[in-house]
Design an enzyme around this catalytic site. Structure first.
Site, PDB file in Angstrom:
ATOM      1  N   LYS A 168     -43.192 -61.144  23.604  1.00 16.18           N
ATOM      2  CA  LYS A 168     -44.207 -61.070  24.660  1.00 16.18           C
ATOM      3  C   LYS A 168     -44.536 -62.468  25.215  1.00 16.18           C
ATOM      4  O   LYS A 168     -44.137 -63.486  24.629  1.00 16.18           O
ATOM      5  CB  LYS A 168     -45.442 -60.368  24.090  1.00 16.18           C
ATOM      6  CG  LYS A 168     -45.161 -58.916  23.673  1.00 16.18           C
ATOM      7  CD  LYS A 168     -46.422 -58.238  23.173  1.00 16.18           C
ATOM      8  CE  LYS A 168     -46.158 -56.795  22.778  1.00 16.18           C
ATOM      9  NZ  LYS A 168     -47.399 -56.102  22.342  1.00 16.18           N
ATOM     10  N   TYR A 170     -46.512 -49.292  30.085  1.00  9.62           N
ATOM     11  CA  TYR A 170     -47.626 -48.950  29.182  1.00  9.62           C
ATOM     12  C   TYR A 170     -48.452 -47.768  29.689  1.00  9.62           C
ATOM     13  O   TYR A 170     -49.615 -47.635  29.317  1.00  9.62           O
ATOM     14  CB  TYR A 170     -48.514 -50.181  28.967  1.00  9.62           C
ATOM     15  CG  TYR A 170     -47.860 -51.229  28.080  1.00  9.62           C
ATOM     16  CD1 TYR A 170     -47.665 -50.998  26.716  1.00  9.62           C
ATOM     17  CD2 TYR A 170     -47.427 -52.445  28.597  1.00  9.62           C
ATOM     18  CE1 TYR A 170     -47.057 -51.947  25.896  1.00  9.62           C
ATOM     19  CE2 TYR A 170     -46.819 -53.407  27.786  1.00  9.62           C
ATOM     20  CZ  TYR A 170     -46.641 -53.140  26.435  1.00  9.62           C
ATOM     21  OH  TYR A 170     -46.045 -54.076  25.623  1.00  9.62           O
ATOM     22  N   PHE A 219     -58.374 -51.144  26.832  1.00 17.31           N
ATOM     23  CA  PHE A 219     -57.681 -52.431  26.885  1.00 17.31           C
ATOM     24  C   PHE A 219     -56.505 -52.444  27.875  1.00 17.31           C
ATOM     25  O   PHE A 219     -55.772 -53.433  27.961  1.00 17.31           O
ATOM     26  CB  PHE A 219     -57.185 -52.845  25.495  1.00 17.31           C
ATOM     27  CG  PHE A 219     -56.278 -51.835  24.812  1.00 17.31           C
ATOM     28  CD1 PHE A 219     -54.925 -51.774  25.103  1.00 17.31           C
ATOM     29  CD2 PHE A 219     -56.786 -50.958  23.866  1.00 17.31           C
ATOM     30  CE1 PHE A 219     -54.086 -50.859  24.487  1.00 17.31           C
ATOM     31  CE2 PHE A 219     -55.952 -50.034  23.230  1.00 17.31           C
ATOM     32  CZ  PHE A 219     -54.603 -49.983  23.542  1.00 17.31           C
ATOM     33  N   ARG A 255     -40.137 -52.101  12.848  1.00 20.13           N
ATOM     34  CA  ARG A 255     -41.607 -52.074  12.758  1.00 20.13           C
ATOM     35  C   ARG A 255     -42.080 -52.717  11.453  1.00 20.13           C
ATOM     36  O   ARG A 255     -43.122 -53.366  11.407  1.00 20.13           O
ATOM     37  CB  ARG A 255     -42.138 -50.654  12.942  1.00 20.13           C
ATOM     38  CG  ARG A 255     -42.009 -50.242  14.418  1.00 20.13           C
ATOM     39  CD  ARG A 255     -42.425 -48.821  14.673  1.00 20.13           C
ATOM     40  NE  ARG A 255     -43.862 -48.605  14.642  1.00 20.13           N
ATOM     41  CZ  ARG A 255     -44.677 -48.849  15.656  1.00 20.13           C
ATOM     42  NH1 ARG A 255     -44.224 -49.363  16.786  1.00 20.13           N
ATOM     43  NH2 ARG A 255     -45.961 -48.575  15.556  1.00 20.13           N
ATOM     44  N   THR A 268     -49.923 -53.793  14.084  1.00 22.48           N
ATOM     45  CA  THR A 268     -50.323 -54.165  15.462  1.00 22.48           C
ATOM     46  C   THR A 268     -51.307 -55.322  15.452  1.00 22.48           C
ATOM     47  O   THR A 268     -51.205 -56.258  16.233  1.00 22.48           O
ATOM     48  CB  THR A 268     -50.965 -52.951  16.169  1.00 22.48           C
ATOM     49  OG1 THR A 268     -50.035 -51.872  16.146  1.00 22.48           O
ATOM     50  CG2 THR A 268     -51.329 -53.277  17.605  1.00 22.48           C
ATOM     51  N   ARG A 304     -45.487 -60.729  13.157  1.00 23.60           N
ATOM     52  CA  ARG A 304     -46.859 -60.836  13.687  1.00 23.60           C
ATOM     53  C   ARG A 304     -47.747 -61.693  12.794  1.00 23.60           C
ATOM     54  O   ARG A 304     -48.602 -62.428  13.291  1.00 23.60           O
ATOM     55  CB  ARG A 304     -47.444 -59.448  13.913  1.00 23.60           C
ATOM     56  CG  ARG A 304     -46.880 -58.796  15.168  1.00 23.60           C
ATOM     57  CD  ARG A 304     -47.364 -57.393  15.329  1.00 23.60           C
ATOM     58  NE  ARG A 304     -46.982 -56.808  16.605  1.00 23.60           N
ATOM     59  CZ  ARG A 304     -46.812 -55.511  16.789  1.00 23.60           C
ATOM     60  NH1 ARG A 304     -46.979 -54.661  15.787  1.00 23.60           N
ATOM     61  NH2 ARG A 304     -46.478 -55.042  17.979  1.00 23.60           N
ATOM     62  N   ASN A 344     -50.091 -59.942  20.489  1.00 21.76           N
ATOM     63  CA  ASN A 344     -49.481 -59.766  19.172  1.00 21.76           C
ATOM     64  C   ASN A 344     -47.983 -60.073  19.126  1.00 21.76           C
ATOM     65  O   ASN A 344     -47.246 -59.517  18.320  1.00 21.76           O
ATOM     66  CB  ASN A 344     -49.804 -58.376  18.613  1.00 21.76           C
ATOM     67  CG  ASN A 344     -49.267 -57.265  19.470  1.00 21.76           C
ATOM     68  OD1 ASN A 344     -48.633 -57.511  20.477  1.00 21.76           O
ATOM     69  ND2 ASN A 344     -49.508 -56.037  19.052  1.00 21.76           N
ATOM     70  N   HIS A 393     -43.112 -56.658  20.712  1.00 19.62           N
ATOM     71  CA  HIS A 393     -43.170 -55.199  20.839  1.00 19.62           C
ATOM     72  C   HIS A 393     -42.056 -54.577  20.014  1.00 19.62           C
ATOM     73  O   HIS A 393     -40.959 -55.131  19.942  1.00 19.62           O
ATOM     74  CB  HIS A 393     -42.976 -54.806  22.316  1.00 19.62           C
ATOM     75  CG  HIS A 393     -42.775 -53.336  22.521  1.00 19.62           C
ATOM     76  ND1 HIS A 393     -43.824 -52.454  22.621  1.00 19.62           N
ATOM     77  CD2 HIS A 393     -41.636 -52.588  22.607  1.00 19.62           C
ATOM     78  CE1 HIS A 393     -43.333 -51.223  22.776  1.00 19.62           C
ATOM     79  NE2 HIS A 393     -42.014 -51.278  22.767  1.00 19.62           N
ATOM     80  N   GLU A 439     -37.424 -46.980  26.659  1.00 20.30           N
ATOM     81  CA  GLU A 439     -37.790 -48.382  26.901  1.00 20.30           C
ATOM     82  C   GLU A 439     -36.561 -49.251  27.163  1.00 20.30           C
ATOM     83  O   GLU A 439     -36.589 -50.158  27.996  1.00 20.30           O
ATOM     84  CB  GLU A 439     -38.601 -48.907  25.713  1.00 20.30           C
ATOM     85  CG  GLU A 439     -39.965 -48.239  25.612  1.00 20.30           C
ATOM     86  CD  GLU A 439     -40.700 -48.495  24.299  1.00 20.30           C
ATOM     87  OE1 GLU A 439     -41.808 -47.965  24.138  1.00 20.30           O
ATOM     88  OE2 GLU A 439     -40.157 -49.209  23.431  1.00 20.30           O
TER      89      GLU A 439
END
Ligand code: CMP
Length: 139
Positions: A11, A51, A59, A87, A93, A104, A114, A117, A128
């Site tokens: 990100k 998103y 948010f 993950r 998250t 993270r 964070n 993704h 995606e």
């Protein structure tokens, strides 16, 4: 477990802070093959669409602003059990809840910013991946 794929974005905060190389090293070391990868700067419409599932969340506006403030590194990754294993590699998250050694925990600043993704299902990984890459780019 069949070899399969997941989708990731490093990100804007990761790119701004110069963490691209370090995060890619973690991804390689964890055994993922990079199938496709590029740096891309999402427009407002791109981020809203990507998103859309979060459009009713408080948010959402903040998330769209964050994800469009600079480029991201988008990639499709391949490995046995890719979605679940990726993950686990990135961690929770909220980086405050992320396990030691996860991406993270190491590189994310907050729940909102964070660092990375990771797709949450095989179906979303495919959706995606096709959001960012054509079929010709996914070999
Ligand atoms: P990710 O799980 O990759 O996709 C949805 C994103 O929304 C999430 O990462 C965070 O960047 C953001 N997000 C999720 N929950 C919150 C929250 N409570 N406050 C702010 N941002 C959030």
């Amino acid at each position: 477990m069949a070899t399969n794929r997941t989708f990731t974005m490093l990100k804007p905060d990761s790119v701004e802070k110069g963490y691209i190389g370090a995060i890619l090293e973690k991804i390689n070391a964890a055994g993922f093959r990079i199938v496709a990868m590029k740096m891309t700067h999402m427009t407002n419409a791109d981020a809203k669409a990507f998103y859309a599932v979060h459009s009713e969340r408080p948010f959402y506006g903040e998330l769209v602003e964050y994800m469009t403030r600079g480029p991201v590194v988008a990639a499709i990754l391949e490995k046995d059990n890719a979605v679940e294993d990726f993950r686990a590699l990135i961690g929770a998250t909220n980086p405050a809840d992320a396990a030691e050694g996860t991406i993270r925990k190491l590189y994310a600043a907050s729940m909102g910013e964070n660092a990375v993704h990771g797709s949450d299902s095989d179906e979303n990984a495919q959706i995606e991946g096709f959001f960012h890459f054509s079929g010709r780019e996914q070999f």
